[in-house]
Scaffold this motif. Structure first.
Motif, PDB file in Angstrom:
ATOM      1  N   VAL A  12       1.021  -1.398  -0.235  1.00 55.84           N
ATOM      2  CA  VAL A  12      -0.286   0.313  -0.058  1.00 55.84           C
ATOM      3  C   VAL A  12       0.895   1.158   0.010  1.00 55.84           C
ATOM      4  N   ASP A  14       3.238   1.886  -1.714  1.00 57.59           N
ATOM      5  CA  ASP A  14       4.099   1.752  -3.191  1.00 57.59           C
ATOM      6  C   ASP A  14       2.647   2.919  -3.860  1.00 57.59           C
ATOM      7  N   PRO A  15       3.576   3.877  -4.280  1.00 58.38           N
ATOM      8  CA  PRO A  15       2.188   5.012  -5.268  1.00 58.38           C
ATOM      9  C   PRO A  15       1.942   4.547  -5.984  1.00 58.38           C
ATOM     10  N   HIS A  17       0.460   1.503  -6.189  1.00 62.20           N
ATOM     11  CA  HIS A  17      -0.356   0.512  -5.813  1.00 62.20           C
ATOM     12  C   HIS A  17      -2.052   1.189  -6.330  1.00 62.20           C
ATOM     13  N   GLU A  18      -2.136   1.789  -6.396  1.00 61.25           N
ATOM     14  CA  GLU A  18      -3.264   2.101  -6.842  1.00 61.25           C
ATOM     15  C   GLU A  18      -3.769   2.994  -7.939  1.00 61.25           C
ATOM     16  N   ASN A  19      -2.385   3.092  -8.659  1.00 64.41           N
ATOM     17  CA  ASN A  19      -1.881   4.197  -9.591  1.00 64.41           C
ATOM     18  C   ASN A  19      -1.074   3.633 -10.540  1.00 64.41           C
ATOM     19  N   PRO A  20      -1.994   3.065 -11.654  1.00 63.14           N
ATOM     20  CA  PRO A  20      -1.035   2.044 -12.862  1.00 63.14           C
ATOM     21  C   PRO A  20      -0.574   3.515 -13.642  1.00 63.14           C
TER      22      PRO A  20
ATOM     23  N   HIS B  43       4.444  10.284   1.444  1.00 65.21           N
ATOM     24  CA  HIS B  43       5.016  10.290   0.102  1.00 65.21           C
ATOM     25  C   HIS B  43       5.260  11.297  -0.486  1.00 65.21           C
ATOM     26  N   ALA B 104      -4.065   8.778 -12.736  1.00 59.80           N
ATOM     27  CA  ALA B 104      -4.755   8.414 -12.922  1.00 59.80           C
ATOM     28  C   ALA B 104      -5.101   8.172 -11.578  1.00 59.80           C
ATOM     29  N   GLY B 105      -4.677   8.189 -10.761  1.00 64.99           N
ATOM     30  CA  GLY B 105      -5.739   7.700  -9.193  1.00 64.99           C
ATOM     31  C   GLY B 105      -6.723   7.040  -8.803  1.00 64.99           C
ATOM     32  N   LEU B 114      -7.111   4.805   1.266  1.00 64.39           N
ATOM     33  CA  LEU B 114      -5.438   3.973   1.316  1.00 64.39           C
ATOM     34  C   LEU B 114      -5.205   5.627   1.702  1.00 64.39           C
ATOM     35  N   ARG B 118      -2.097   4.120   4.549  1.00 61.73           N
ATOM     36  CA  ARG B 118      -1.093   4.417   4.536  1.00 61.73           C
ATOM     37  C   ARG B 118      -0.279   5.310   6.113  1.00 61.73           C
ATOM     38  N   LEU B 121      -0.153   2.657   7.946  1.00 66.54           N
ATOM     39  CA  LEU B 121       2.155   1.812   8.699  1.00 66.54           C
ATOM     40  C   LEU B 121       2.654   2.214   8.552  1.00 66.54           C
ATOM     41  N   LEU B 141       9.092  -4.511  -0.185  1.00 68.39           N
ATOM     42  CA  LEU B 141       8.829  -3.868  -1.196  1.00 68.39           C
ATOM     43  C   LEU B 141       9.078  -3.711  -2.660  1.00 68.39           C
TER      44      LEU B 141
END
Lengths: 128, 185
Positions: A12, A14-15, A17-20, B43, B104-105, B114, B118, B121, B141
């Motif tokens: 989760v 990993d940026p 993860h929800e953002n191909p 992030h 494209a989120g 999310l 995060r 986590l 990871l």
């Protein structure tokens, strides 16, 4: 919690993860920012090659010219010092020239008879 | 086609070869992000630190005296830039998905969920030491092996295993209540 579950949970973070395509875009942004520096380095590398080549020509051409001049001087001075160098003496030519009978007789019967060189030296030394 | 070594890529990048530098970015952007996230914990800031680190690395490629060990050299830059970033700015409150890279989120609802996950986590990871966070993220990871982590972080393999063991043990406790949040869609 098992390793697989923990790993799945950590994904989760990993940026992408929800953002191909996240990392492709991220990389593209970095490359865009790096474009100027990369171009500067390419220019620098090109200039370095030219510099090396021009450096060589700067030192090589004068040295080659100097060597050519020195060689020319040596050859010409050698020619001046000994214009007959390289032309062999021929005994028949010596005998065919104008030599008196006395000289020729002495050359044949005397010490000059010992060797061709001594003979020719004697004849040349007593030429009228 | 044969994959170029780091040393070859560094040498070519020094002359401004964009594809070679791009390949270095592709190889190390994610491990760098893990390192930055371990240090900074957010992030957005981690993304900034990684981008900044690549720029610094490119400008100082001549300082990488052993291009075979580019990874270790570069990750040190990332770690230092991340620490500088913390010192330089007061961190913004709340985590944000990087705006430029996240076009494209997920939807706002999913993004909120999310972000919450995060944050949890990150809290769990913050209980670990910085080096433990780096190792657990690089291993779990990024999928780096013990030997790769040891070589690239410049520490004995046994130390890596030890850090990983204690990090996992601590995370097991911290994340025990998160089973229902696994792999959110």
């Amino acid at each position: 919690m098992k390793n697989e579950r923990r790993v799945a949970l950590l994904r989760v973070l990993d940026p992408a993860h929800e953002n191909p395509g996240y990392w492709e875009r991220f990389r593209a942004e970095i490359m865009e920012r790096a474009a100027f520096e990369l171009a500067r380095r390419r220019e620098l590398a090109r200039e370095s090659v030219e510099l090396v080549l021009s450096g060589w020509s700067r030192s090589l051409i004068p040295v080659a010219l100097a060597a050519a001049v020195i060689a020319a001087i040596l050859v010409s001075s050698e020619a001046v010092r000994d214009p007959g160098a390289g032309v062999p003496l021929v005994l028949e030519d010596v005998l065919a020239t104008d030599i008196s009978d006395e000289v020729l007789e002495t050359a044949i019967t005397g010490e000059a008879h010992a060797s061709p060189v001594a003979f020719m030296a004697f004849v040349e030394g007593n030429r009228p | 086609m044969r994959e170029r070594s780091d040393a070859e890529l560094v040498t070519r990048a020094r002359s401004g070869h964009a594809e070679s530098f791009g390949e270095l970015v592709r190889r190390y952007q994610q491990p760098a992000f893990s390192i930055a996230l371990s240090v900074i914990g957010r992030h957005q800031n981690a993304e900034d630190a990684v981008q900044e680190s690549f720029m610094v690395a490119l400008q100082r490629l001549e300082d990488c005296r052993n291009p075979d060990r580019f990874a270790g050299w570069f990750l040190t830059i990332v770690r230092n830039r991340s620490r500088n970033l913390i010192r330089r700015e007061s961190l913004r409150s709340g985590d944000q998905i990087p705006a430029s890279a996240s076009n494209a989120g997920p939807s706002p609802e999913k993004a909120a969920s999310l972000a919450e996950l995060r944050e949890g986590l990150q809290e769990a990871l913050n209980k670990l030491s910085e080096v433990q966070r780096e190792i657990v993220l690089l291993h779990d990871l990024e999928g780096w092996k013990h030997s790769e982590i040891a070589e690239r972080l410049g520490m004995p393999s046994g130390t890596v295993r030890s850090h990983l063991h204690f990090a996992r043990k601590a995370l097991r406790v911290e994340l025990s209540g998160w089973r229902d949040h696994l792999a959110p869609s």
